[in-house]
Design an enzyme around this catalytic site. Structure first.
Site, mmCIF file in Angstrom:
data_model
loop_
_atom_site.group_PDB
_atom_site.id
_atom_site.type_symbol
_atom_site.label_atom_id
_atom_site.label_comp_id
_atom_site.label_asym_id
_atom_site.label_seq_id
_atom_site.Cartn_x
_atom_site.Cartn_y
_atom_site.Cartn_z
ATOM 1 N N HIS A 1 15.309 -49.165 15.425
ATOM 2 C CA HIS A 1 14.866 -50.024 14.321
ATOM 3 C C HIS A 1 13.690 -50.851 14.845
ATOM 4 O O HIS A 1 13.619 -51.143 16.038
ATOM 5 C CB HIS A 1 16.052 -50.938 13.969
ATOM 6 C CG HIS A 1 15.876 -51.807 12.770
ATOM 7 N ND1 HIS A 1 15.135 -52.960 12.804
ATOM 8 C CD2 HIS A 1 16.386 -51.719 11.514
ATOM 9 C CE1 HIS A 1 15.188 -53.540 11.612
ATOM 10 N NE2 HIS A 1 15.940 -52.802 10.808
ATOM 11 N N GLN B 1 24.256 -51.440 14.123
ATOM 12 C CA GLN B 1 24.831 -50.408 13.258
ATOM 13 C C GLN B 1 26.174 -49.893 13.754
ATOM 14 O O GLN B 1 26.878 -49.214 13.020
ATOM 15 C CB GLN B 1 23.854 -49.228 13.131
ATOM 16 C CG GLN B 1 22.564 -49.586 12.408
ATOM 17 C CD GLN B 1 22.789 -49.984 10.958
ATOM 18 O OE1 GLN B 1 23.751 -49.558 10.326
ATOM 19 N NE2 GLN B 1 21.900 -50.808 10.426
#
Lengths: 407, 147
Positions: free
Chosen positions: A120, A200
């Site tokens: 990310h 996540q």
């Protein structure tokens, strides 16, 4: 069909009979169970004061609530030393803390920093900044098109001269778990520090910083059934102790003179200014909630939904599902509808109450790597059901017709 | 609002049109417009001669709204002078913001009136206005050159 877990989330009660919310964007932010919302309410109703300041009863209660949340988080990630648990706003702030406090001070010219192509932007741009500022080199561990990272790639990229490796535990786009254990082990073999982005993975996998043997680990509360605005950075004490403060100001000092100051002990050194105590209390309540469900059940429920969704989406005509059948997956599935931009897909699904994310998912280099500029992402949490997946697939069948295609 | 108000025939047909989707020969000006949150990315190219937009086209990709809006915009501005094109861009953006609502006033936007209802869709406003903002930026460069 009633679902006892979903029933605990008030957001799903609205319009439940007419147009239920099919929430498939938990990788962006989860919904919160009633117990979390009530815990936050309770803090502000009964115990609100500025933690670490007031010597009156309310101040003591606020401090207790905030510090108990820290203990709860420490136990949740199996951190032996709770003072190594630092509250931040989110994973992005945690990563920036590592980059600016550790990276800017301990990465030198000519050093190498290694991240993966799955990162990310929050675990990518801080390292770009460090490498540009320090004259270090940023190298990538590449995955194959399915998101799988090979042992050879880890060994080829993490070599002598690498001083820091920062890697995600689970991809926010493909949902694939990285071989994080191997990455950390290899980093340590070459004398590098290993930082893990657990944003996540934290809702899906039981975290254990001892077993992982990471040097830093970061996650966000809001993806973990908690309020927005509270995140966590855990780090090994020997690293945190030698790092300078990231932000300076109130509550992070030992003593202050006109021209200089000395720093407080951990964790306060890294918690400048009034902290989000209500958020921390919410995070503690979320951990209680998660533990009341149990990771065994969470993993079992989510595995069933994920596998069901993967199989069903593969059957939808004109759909490209990204990622591999191999590997361990959690949370997210990325896909595109042929000839239709993801943003249009999301709008059309929204008309049926189906909430998905569209765009580049803050992972632009990964988008290029898998051969698209953007995609759709459905992501799951423990409250999702097979009915949610059926609603997604039924809605997807309508998409191309709205854009004027015949099938 | 319903999907039938967004994905009208005018919009879906124009979203697939490739008539204006190509680079142009010797553009005098070009500007790239990006919506980072959703991935719309267009490069608008103009050939401005004597204050007139003699040629215009775009490359890039994006959602149906952004693609259709760009295509319809180019239809509208081709052959117009720079001031006129700027005025139309301002009117279109005013319409999407809900500031210009009078149907008669909007008539000169021709097919671009099809985007009027997007003003009720906050998530899609940026898609509709991307090319028009890009045009304004490109034309400001053009004006600088003319002066």
């Amino acid at each position: 069909m009633s679902n006892s877990i979903k029933d605990q989330f008030p957001v799903f009660r609205q319009n439940a009979d007419e147009k239920p919310i099919v929430y498939l964007d938990s990788a962006a932010t989860s919904q919160r169970p009633e117990s979390v919302i009530k815990a936050v309410d309770d803090f502000y109703y009964k115990h609100n004061a500025n933690p670490h300041r007031g010597s009156y009863q309310l101040g003591i209660e606020a401090t207790e609530a905030y510090e108990n949340a820290r203990l709860k988080v420490a136990s949740f990630i199996n951190a032996k030393d709770p003072s190594c648990v630092i509250f931040t706003r989110n994973t992005t702030e945690s990563m920036n803390l590592i980059a600016y406090s550790y990276g800017m001070n301990f990465i030198k010219e000519g050093d190498r920093v290694v991240i993966t192509i799955l990162e990310h932007h929050s675990n990518m741009i801080p390292w770009q900044q460090v490498c540009r500022a320090k004259g270090a080199k940023l190298d990538y561990i590449y995955a194959d098109k399915g998101g799988i990272i090979s042992d050879e790639e880890i060994e080829a990229k993490i070599t002598d001269g690498v001083k820091l490796v920062a890697a995600t535990h689970v991809s926010n786009v493909l949902g694939i778990k990285t071989p994080i254990e191997k990455i950390i082990k290899r980093a340590h073999e070459v004398g590098a520090v290993a930082a893990v982005d657990a944003a996540q993975s934290s809702p899906h996998i039981k975290l254990d910083v001892e077993a992982l043997d990471a040097d830093f680990l970061a996650f966000s509360g809001h993806k973990l059934y908690s309020p927005l605005g509270v995140g966590v950075l855990w780090g090994k004490r020997e690293l945190l102790d030698k790092m300078p403060p990231f932000l300076t100001g109130g509550d992070m000092i030992d003593s202050v003179r006109e021209q200089d100051a000395t720093w407080a002990e951990l964790p306060n050194k890294f918690e400048a200014g009034t902290q989000n105590a209500g958020g921390a209390v919410g995070l503690a309540a979320a951990i209680d909630w998660i533990e009341s469900v149990g990771f065994d059940k969470i993993e079992a429920v989510e595995r069933e939904i994920y596998d069901y969704a993967w199989a069903k989406l593969k059957e939808v005509p004109h759909l490209t599902v990204y990622g591999s059948d191999k590997g361990e997956h959690y949370g997210a599935i990325a896909f595109n509808v042929d000839d239709v931009h993801p943003h249009d897909v999301a709008t059309i699904l929204d008309a049926d109450g189906v909430c998905i994310r569209s765009g580049h998912h803050c992972a632009q280099p990964l988008m290029g790597h898998i051969g698209t500029s953007s995609c759709c992402r459905a992501s799951f949490a423990v409250y999702n059901t097979k009915e949610d997946v059926d609603a997604l697939c039924a809605s997807l069948l309508k998409v191309r017709k709205w854009l004027g295609f015949e099938d | 609002m319903g999907l039938d108000q967004i994905y009208t025939q005018v919009i879906t047909e124009n979203s697939r049109s490739t008539e204006h989707k190509h680079p142009i020969d010797c553009p005098t000006h070009s500007h790239e417009g990006v919506n980072p949150s959703c991935g719309d990315d267009i490069k608008l190219e103009l050939k401005v001669e004597d204050g007139i937009i003699k040629d215009a086209a775009f490359v890039g990709d994006g959602c149906a709204i952004s693609q259709a809006s760009t295509s319809i915009m180019i239809d509208l501005i081709l052959g117009r002078n720079v001031d006129d094109a700027k005025r139309l861009a301002s009117k279109f953006i005013g319409m999407i913001k809900g500031e210009v609502t009078d149907d008669e006033d909007l008539e000169e936007l021709e097919d671009a009136q099809a985007f009027k209802d997007i003003s009720h869709m906050p998530a899609r406003v940026k898609c509709a206005v991307l090319s028009w903002h890009t045009l304004e930026k490109a034309l400001n460069d053009a004006l600088d050159q003319v002066q």
